[in-house]
Design an enzyme around this catalytic site. Structure first.
Site, PDB file in Angstrom:
ATOM      1  CB  THR A  34      -5.174 -12.582 -43.802  1.00 25.10           C
ATOM      2  OG1 THR A  34      -4.904 -13.149 -42.526  1.00 25.10           O
ATOM      3  CG2 THR A  34      -3.983 -11.781 -44.270  1.00 25.10           C
ATOM      4  CD  GLN A  88      -9.767 -14.625 -32.311  1.00 29.37           C
ATOM      5  OE1 GLN A  88     -10.490 -15.379 -31.662  1.00 29.37           O
ATOM      6  NE2 GLN A  88      -8.672 -15.045 -32.917  1.00 29.37           N
ATOM      7  CB  SER A 140     -11.679 -16.153 -40.463  1.00 34.02           C
ATOM      8  OG  SER A 140     -10.915 -17.210 -40.948  1.00 34.02           O
ATOM      9  CB  SER A 141     -14.803 -20.460 -42.480  1.00 41.44           C
ATOM     10  OG  SER A 141     -14.808 -21.834 -42.353  1.00 41.44           O
ATOM     11  CG  HIS A 142      -9.324 -20.831 -39.764  1.00 43.19           C
ATOM     12  ND1 HIS A 142      -8.435 -20.883 -38.718  1.00 43.19           N
ATOM     13  CD2 HIS A 142      -9.037 -19.699 -40.437  1.00 43.19           C
ATOM     14  CE1 HIS A 142      -7.641 -19.820 -38.775  1.00 43.19           C
ATOM     15  NE2 HIS A 142      -7.986 -19.079 -39.810  1.00 43.19           N
ATOM     16  CB  THR A 199     -14.463 -21.952 -60.269  1.00 43.77           C
ATOM     17  OG1 THR A 199     -14.084 -21.928 -61.642  1.00 43.77           O
ATOM     18  CG2 THR A 199     -15.541 -22.985 -60.039  1.00 43.77           C
ATOM     19  CB  CYS A 239      -0.981 -14.335 -37.285  1.00 43.43           C
ATOM     20  SG  CYS A 239      -2.451 -15.253 -37.673  1.00 43.43           S
TER      21      CYS A 239
HETATM   22  N1  PMP Z   1      -7.942 -11.155 -37.517  1.00 40.39           N
HETATM   23  C1  PMP Z   1      -8.004 -11.694 -36.293  1.00 40.39           C
HETATM   24  C2  PMP Z   1      -8.569 -10.878 -35.159  1.00 40.39           C
HETATM   25  C3  PMP Z   1      -7.542 -13.001 -36.074  1.00 40.39           C
HETATM   26  O1  PMP Z   1      -7.597 -13.528 -34.858  1.00 40.39           O
HETATM   27  C4  PMP Z   1      -7.020 -13.730 -37.170  1.00 40.39           C
HETATM   28  C5  PMP Z   1      -6.494 -15.132 -36.997  1.00 40.39           C
HETATM   29  N2  PMP Z   1      -5.488 -15.275 -36.040  1.00 40.39           N
HETATM   30  C6  PMP Z   1      -6.983 -13.115 -38.429  1.00 40.39           C
HETATM   31  C7  PMP Z   1      -7.442 -11.818 -38.563  1.00 40.39           C
HETATM   32  C8  PMP Z   1      -6.465 -13.839 -39.643  1.00 40.39           C
HETATM   33  O2  PMP Z   1      -7.431 -14.775 -40.024  1.00 40.39           O
HETATM   34  P1  PMP Z   1      -7.219 -15.818 -41.218  1.00 40.39           P
HETATM   35  O3  PMP Z   1      -6.380 -16.908 -40.643  1.00 40.39           O
HETATM   36  O4  PMP Z   1      -8.593 -16.281 -41.558  1.00 40.39           O
HETATM   37  O5  PMP Z   1      -6.562 -15.101 -42.337  1.00 40.39           O
END
Ligand code: PMP
Length: 374
Positions: A70, A179, A197-199, A233, A319
């Site tokens: 995001t 994705q 994104s790492s998660h 930091t 989201c």
């Molecule tokens: N872009 C895409 C295509 C996603 O699938 C997601 C997560 N659902 C995000 C952005 C947002 O990622 P983050 O949770 O790392 O902010």
């Protein structure tokens, strides 16, 4: 527990969590401190950054650490708009973007920018002719994701870049690759900016990256000491473990994809017996994401019923909080279909036994709820 919501987030791999704890304990010195603890942390930071660059095949000055996709999307779109706003005020986005992109577009619109939405065909792929027509001399940016988060539709990023270059070589191309990472090969040389994104790749939450090609000048969103895009930091344990997550995600891509495809096929085959269940998949959907519409049953009811058996699937995207699926509506023009979607997202970690448990319980719940709805 059967977890089938890997596109919303992934569990952290045990070896990644171990590294997180180790770095937190053993490298707590601020990498910016002059003493030896700081130097030790600075060295590890350099090593981790080099590893990120080697895996992604990019240069050190092309990486910007963020808190996640995001933030990367914000920096890409707003940073570009602020830097190039005097040259033009038009931005093109697809109709299959993550909600965060549309939120940013709304903000940019309120600041005088014009957002053009490029069409896609029935398979979800960008309409090249429409894209060509939309690119004007004042188009400063095109943002199109590499893989859509709801239907897993993969875009031909290289071709899109070629079209943009041909129509207006000054237009910057951003792709949300959140994705795509760890699921399909990505080539960052095809884009100017890319979010990740790492998660989503079995790393910790709270870290992501914006790739920014050398020579692209965007304005920072944050200010502090120094010239960094993200002053403060550096979160060393996050950076080190993100680099580890990226490395592990880049291994055995084909082997992982084969297994995921088999599982996807197995679920689709099983669901064939239900004439009212529609599979929302095109030939460009990657098998990691299996989106279906239940038609007679609300997604929310079904998701909560599955949860009672410790089975976890997604609605459209985490989201968007389970609103109508814009992607399904876009593709099939059917409101009921778009209101009754569930997203089953599969990992290479998914076990066949888990799928058997899922399908047994799916039958049980579906038949029960269908009877009730009748
Ligand atoms: N872009 C895409 C295509 C996603 O699938 C997601 C997560 N659902 C995000 C952005 C947002 O990622 P983050 O949770 O790392 O902010």
């Amino acid at each position: 527990m059967v977890y089938l919501d890997y596109s919303a987030t992934t569990p952290v791999l045990p070896e990644i969590l171990d590294s997180y704890i180790k770095v937190t304990n053993e490298y707590f010195g601020n990498p910016n401190s002059l003493h030896s603890l700081g130097t030790k942390s600075q060295e590890l930071l350099k090593e981790a950054t080099k590893q990120i660059c080697d895996i992604l095949n990019i240069k050190e000055n092309e990486t910007i650490i963020t808190s996640g996709a995001t933030e990367s999307n914000n920096l890409a779109l707003i940073g570009t708009a602020m830097a190039y706003g005097e040259k033009g005020s038009r931005i093109i986005v697809s109709k299959l973007e993550h909600d965060s992109i549309y939120g940013i577009c709304k903000y940019l619109e309120s600041n005088g920018f014009i957002i053009d939405y490029v069409n896609n065909d029935k398979e979800g792929v960008i309409d090249f002719e429409d894209l060509k027509n939309l690119i004007k001399p004042e188009t400063i940016l095109v943002s199109i994701n590499a893989v859509n988060s709801e239907l897993g539709i993969r875009q031909p990023i290289k071709t899109i870049k070629q079209i943009i270059n041909k129509e207006n070589s000054k237009t910057i191309f951003h792709s949300d690759m959140t994705q795509a990472m760890g699921k399909v090969p990505v080539n960052l040389s095809d884009v100017d900016l890319a979010s990740m994104s790492s998660h989503k790749i079995y790393g910790p939450k709270g870290i992501g990256l914006l790739y920014k090609k050398e020579g692209i000048n965007i304005k920072p969103l944050f200010y502090g000491s120094g010239e960094d895009f993200r002053p403060g930091t550096p979160p060393l344990p996050l950076i080190v473990t993100f680099s580890k997550a990226l490395r592990l995600a880049s291994l055995d891509l084909n082997k992982k994809a084969d297994k995921i495809k088999k599982i996807n096929d197995k679920i689709c085959e099983h669901l064939k017996k239900y004439p009212n269940i529609l599979i929302n998949q095109t030939k460009y959907s990657i098998p990691n994401i299996l989106n279906i519409s239940l038609m007679d049953i609300k997604s929310e009811t079904f998701i909560h019923a599955l949860e009672k058996y410790e089975i976890f699937v997604g609605s459209n995207t985490a989201c968007s909080g389970g609103k109508i699926s814009a992607a399904v509506l876009n593709l099939y023009q059917d409101k009921k279909r778009a209101l009754t979607t569930i997203r089953i997202s599969i990992s290479y970690l998914t076990k066949y036994e888990e799928i058997n448990v899922f399908l047994d319980n799916f039958d049980l719940i579906y038949n029960r709820l269908k009877e009730l709805s009748n």
